[in-house]
Design an enzyme around this catalytic site. Structure first.
Site: not given
Length: 493
Positions: A237, A241
């Site tokens: 994640y 990002k």
């Protein structure tokens, strides 16, 4: 910041929003429609095959939620017509070029009318498939910016990231795109185009070999964690990002682009009502497991700062940021950390105490009608001692019990399954959150504080309506009377 009411700024504006089925996305949409019913239009991009499917998702996953109760009360019998007038549902996909709108009759209209783009779309699973996370969290950012370049009335783009793009680095983490590895120049060997090609090659290879979808899913999840670890991030994640932020830097050109980086986002502090939360989010899984008696031991640095921020404060910061940067020169993109670790820090030790106090007074009631008794629990400050404890206290007795269970024709099967579930719950939480339970970073928020100070100095800015100062939070009151009750009222219903 130019002296201007935020509500006045929002008047007659057209806003394109991605990620509206997500937690922050819903709160953002509700806030805009409630505080400024004279917004001209909100285009809400939803991933769906057609308009009918997109509208169904909107009704089921957004407007039908408890979150919109106050807006429904305010609008009364006009609610449905109001939403129909102000909201246009757009079937699309940020993982595709042109947001998959090239064949849509809405593309020209959106490009000609949009003033503001807010990119909230994200896959937030820590161990998401690498192909999925890369397409949404990384390449999706470039697709949004490329689409933004075609919007002739564009005033600002707000990209919502996460403070934890910093990886596992500690100390004071600045609101700076060129620090802490969030610039491509600072990551030797990392090439986003090559990451994309590698994923496509592996997928083609798996399919050619006849791999099952389950095998492909596992391989893609493993690949994401492997690539993240290789380049210095704890999970897929935050790695994807971070690469998304890298693409902001290389793709924005002269557009006014702002990045908002929230820390750990929790339930609403005040609006539209306190405690609204959707799903079991990050730390909430620890709260629930503890309250239900499934988590009697854990590990963390109890003196580490635990940076949380209520969701409505994040949304308010996004809205004020939109106004502050609309039509402003953009030599470099600006970053805003929205968190509490500098202005109003709370530690894991204090957080543990709030949980103990709450569940002592209001214990979870089991299916048999008996309350679960909680203790403060055994805490460990390193992984090795924790694993030894789990082995001696739980795994060894479980192995003995499983042997006896076989000899006694599954007589203890229920107890074995229950103990196994408890062990799996603890170890899963450890695997997911270990990097953050010993995280010693503090998120600098000078840009956010300047934004807040400028807003407070302007008499026209409704700072009580668009509040985002973490110093106003009484953490004991928030966790005991708002957040923990909200988890059990909204997330577990």
């Amino acid at each position: 910041m130019e002296s201007k009411s935020v509500k006045c700024f929002l008047n007659a504006k057209t806003i394109l929003v991605t990620g509206v089925t997500g937690f922050l996305g819903k709160i953002f949409v509700e806030k805009i429609l409630r505080v400024q019913p004279n917004v001209k239009k909100m285009y809400l991009l939803l991933r769906a095959k057609d308009c009918e499917s997109a509208n169904q998702r909107f009704n089921d996953e957004i407007i039908g939620k408890d979150l919109f109760t106050l807006l429904k009360e305010n609008q009364g019998i006009k609610f449905n017509s109001f939403v129909s007038e102000k909201v246009t549902i757009v079937p699309g996909d940020i993982s595709q070029e042109d947001l998959n709108l090239k064949e849509s009759i809405l593309e020209e209209e959106i490009c000609n009318q949009t003033n503001i783009i807010v990119n909230l779309a994200a896959s937030t699973r820590f161990d998401e498939r690498y192909d999925v996370a890369l397409n949404i969290n990384t390449l999706g950012v470039k697709n949004v910016l490329d689409f933004a370049k075609k919007c002739v009335k564009l005033e600002v783009v707000v990209h919502v990231s996460t403070a934890y793009v910093c990886g596992e680095r500690g100390g004071l983490i600045l609101e700076d795109p060129h620090r802490f590895g969030v610039s491509l120049n600072g990551i030797p060997g990392l090439n986003i185009d090559m990451e994309k090609e590698m994923v496509e090659e592996k997928l083609n290879k798996f399919r050619a070999e006849g791999a099952t979808e389950q095998d492909i899913k596992k391989a893609m999840k493993d690949l994401g964690m492997e690539r993240a670890t290789k380049y210095g991030w704890p999970n897929t994640y935050v790695f994807t990002k971070a690469m998304g932020e890298m693409l902001v830097e290389t793709s924005k050109r002269n557009m006014p682009v702002v990045i908002v980086r929230p820390t750990i986002v929790t339930s609403t502090y005040r609006e539209p009502f306190p405690g609204w939360v959707e799903g079991i989010r990050t730390i909430d899984s620890i709260v629930v497991a503890y309250g239900k008696g499934k988590l009697t031991s854990f590990l963390a640095d109890l003196d580490a700062v635990f940076d949380v921020i209520p969701a409505d404060m994040v949304v308010n910061a996004i809205i004020v940021t939109m106004m502050a940067h609309a039509n402003q020169p953009s030599d470099d993109h600006v970053i805003y950390h929205v968190g509490s670790s500098v202005r109003n820090p709370i530690t894991y030790r204090i957080f543990r105490e709030y949980n103990f106090k709450y569940f002592t007074v209001k214990p979870w009631i089991n299916r048999d009608g008996k309350p679960v008794k909680v203790a403060r629990g055994t805490m460990f400050n390193n992984l090795a001692s924790f694993r030894r404890y789990i082995f001696i206290r739980y795994l060894l007795p479980l192995k003995v019990l499983e042997l006896i269970n076989k000899l006694m024709c599954q007589y203890f099967q229920g107890i074995c399954l229950d103990l196994n579930r408890k062990i799996n719950t603890v170890m899963r939480l450890v695997d997911l959150y270990l990097p953050y339970l010993f995280f010693n970073g503090i998120f600098d928020d000078m840009n956010t504080q300047r934004l807040l100070s400028a807003a407070k100095q302007q008499e026209d800015v409704e700072i009580d309506l668009f509040y985002f100062d973490p110093q106003i939070i009484d953490w004991e009151d928030y966790f005991m009377n708002i957040h923990i009750p909200g988890i059990f009222k909204y997330a577990l219903k």
